[in-house]
Design a protein around this motif. Structure first.
Motif, PDB file in Angstrom:
ATOM      1  N   VAL A   1      -9.744   4.966  -6.354  1.00  0.00           N
ATOM      2  CA  VAL A   1     -10.907   4.829  -7.235  1.00  0.00           C
ATOM      3  C   VAL A   1     -12.171   5.061  -6.403  1.00  0.00           C
ATOM      4  N   PRO A   2     -12.623   6.309  -6.303  1.00  0.00           N
ATOM      5  CA  PRO A   2     -13.822   6.605  -5.519  1.00  0.00           C
ATOM      6  C   PRO A   2     -15.108   6.315  -6.295  1.00  0.00           C
TER       7      PRO A   2
ATOM      8  N   THR B   1     -19.601  -2.082 -11.012  1.00  0.00           N
ATOM      9  CA  THR B   1     -18.242  -2.539 -11.295  1.00  0.00           C
ATOM     10  C   THR B   1     -17.497  -1.467 -12.067  1.00  0.00           C
ATOM     11  N   VAL B   2     -16.328  -1.125 -11.569  1.00  0.00           N
ATOM     12  CA  VAL B   2     -15.458  -0.140 -12.201  1.00  0.00           C
ATOM     13  C   VAL B   2     -14.207  -0.874 -12.661  1.00  0.00           C
ATOM     14  N   THR B   3     -13.967  -0.866 -13.963  1.00  0.00           N
ATOM     15  CA  THR B   3     -12.799  -1.527 -14.544  1.00  0.00           C
ATOM     16  C   THR B   3     -11.773  -0.465 -14.903  1.00  0.00           C
ATOM     17  N   PHE B   4     -10.511  -0.718 -14.569  1.00  0.00           N
ATOM     18  CA  PHE B   4      -9.455   0.278 -14.768  1.00  0.00           C
ATOM     19  C   PHE B   4      -8.133  -0.418 -15.050  1.00  0.00           C
ATOM     20  N   THR B   5      -7.184   0.332 -15.553  1.00  0.00           N
ATOM     21  CA  THR B   5      -5.860  -0.223 -15.852  1.00  0.00           C
ATOM     22  C   THR B   5      -4.820   0.324 -14.883  1.00  0.00           C
ATOM     23  N   VAL B   6      -3.897  -0.535 -14.547  1.00  0.00           N
ATOM     24  CA  VAL B   6      -2.755  -0.183 -13.701  1.00  0.00           C
ATOM     25  C   VAL B   6      -1.518  -0.228 -14.585  1.00  0.00           C
TER      26      VAL B   6
ATOM     27  N   PRO C   1       1.099  -4.442 -13.357  1.00  0.00           N
ATOM     28  CA  PRO C   1       0.405  -3.785 -14.474  1.00  0.00           C
ATOM     29  C   PRO C   1      -0.644  -4.718 -15.075  1.00  0.00           C
ATOM     30  N   GLY C   2      -1.769  -4.145 -15.463  1.00  0.00           N
ATOM     31  CA  GLY C   2      -2.839  -4.940 -16.058  1.00  0.00           C
ATOM     32  C   GLY C   2      -4.188  -4.283 -15.852  1.00  0.00           C
ATOM     33  N   THR C   3      -5.217  -5.055 -16.111  1.00  0.00           N
ATOM     34  CA  THR C   3      -6.594  -4.590 -15.984  1.00  0.00           C
ATOM     35  C   THR C   3      -7.204  -5.181 -14.723  1.00  0.00           C
ATOM     36  N   TYR C   4      -7.886  -4.330 -13.975  1.00  0.00           N
ATOM     37  CA  TYR C   4      -8.506  -4.722 -12.713  1.00  0.00           C
ATOM     38  C   TYR C   4      -9.943  -4.225 -12.681  1.00  0.00           C
ATOM     39  N   ALA C   5     -10.726  -4.819 -11.779  1.00  0.00           N
ATOM     40  CA  ALA C   5     -12.112  -4.387 -11.588  1.00  0.00           C
ATOM     41  C   ALA C   5     -12.417  -4.348 -10.102  1.00  0.00           C
TER      42      ALA C   5
END
Length: 110
Positions: free
Chosen positions: A95-96, A81-86, A55-59
């Protein structure tokens, strides 16, 4: 299947964006750490990263500039860059990226 996949469609040509370098990084308050890198296949798809992301933030950073330069197409975005949380659910993340020389969009895929 890995925990994270992506697919890039070149909306300008209506074809998959092939051979695009993609970087997956974990992001926190102190910066980012590269987790994995890869290149999209002939269908514009890529699975990358470990079997399970914590779990956390990724890009995800897509090297769009090199892709469009290879096609001889001017672009405004050298990268996207697409930043998202898991979360802790263990679900698969897709993530398309829908890409054109002067715009891009993304969404939470399935």
């Amino acid at each position: 299947m890995t925990h994270l996949t992506t697919h890039i469609l070149d909306a300008n040509s209506g074809r998959p964006a092939t051979a695009v370098e993609v970087i997956l990084a974990q992001v926190d308050a102190t910066g980012s750490t590269i987790i994995a890198t890869g290149v999209t296949d002939d269908d514009g798809r890529l699975a990358l990263g470990p079997d399970l992301l914590e779990p956390g933030t990724y890009a995800l950073t897509f090297d769009t500039g090199t892709y469009f330069a290879r096609l001889g197409t001017e672009t405004f975005y050298p990268s996207a860059t697409v930043t998202f949380t898991v979360d802790a659910s263990g679900r698969h993340y897709h993530v398309p990226l829908l890409l054109s020389p002067f715009a891009y969009s993304t969404y939470r895929g399935s």
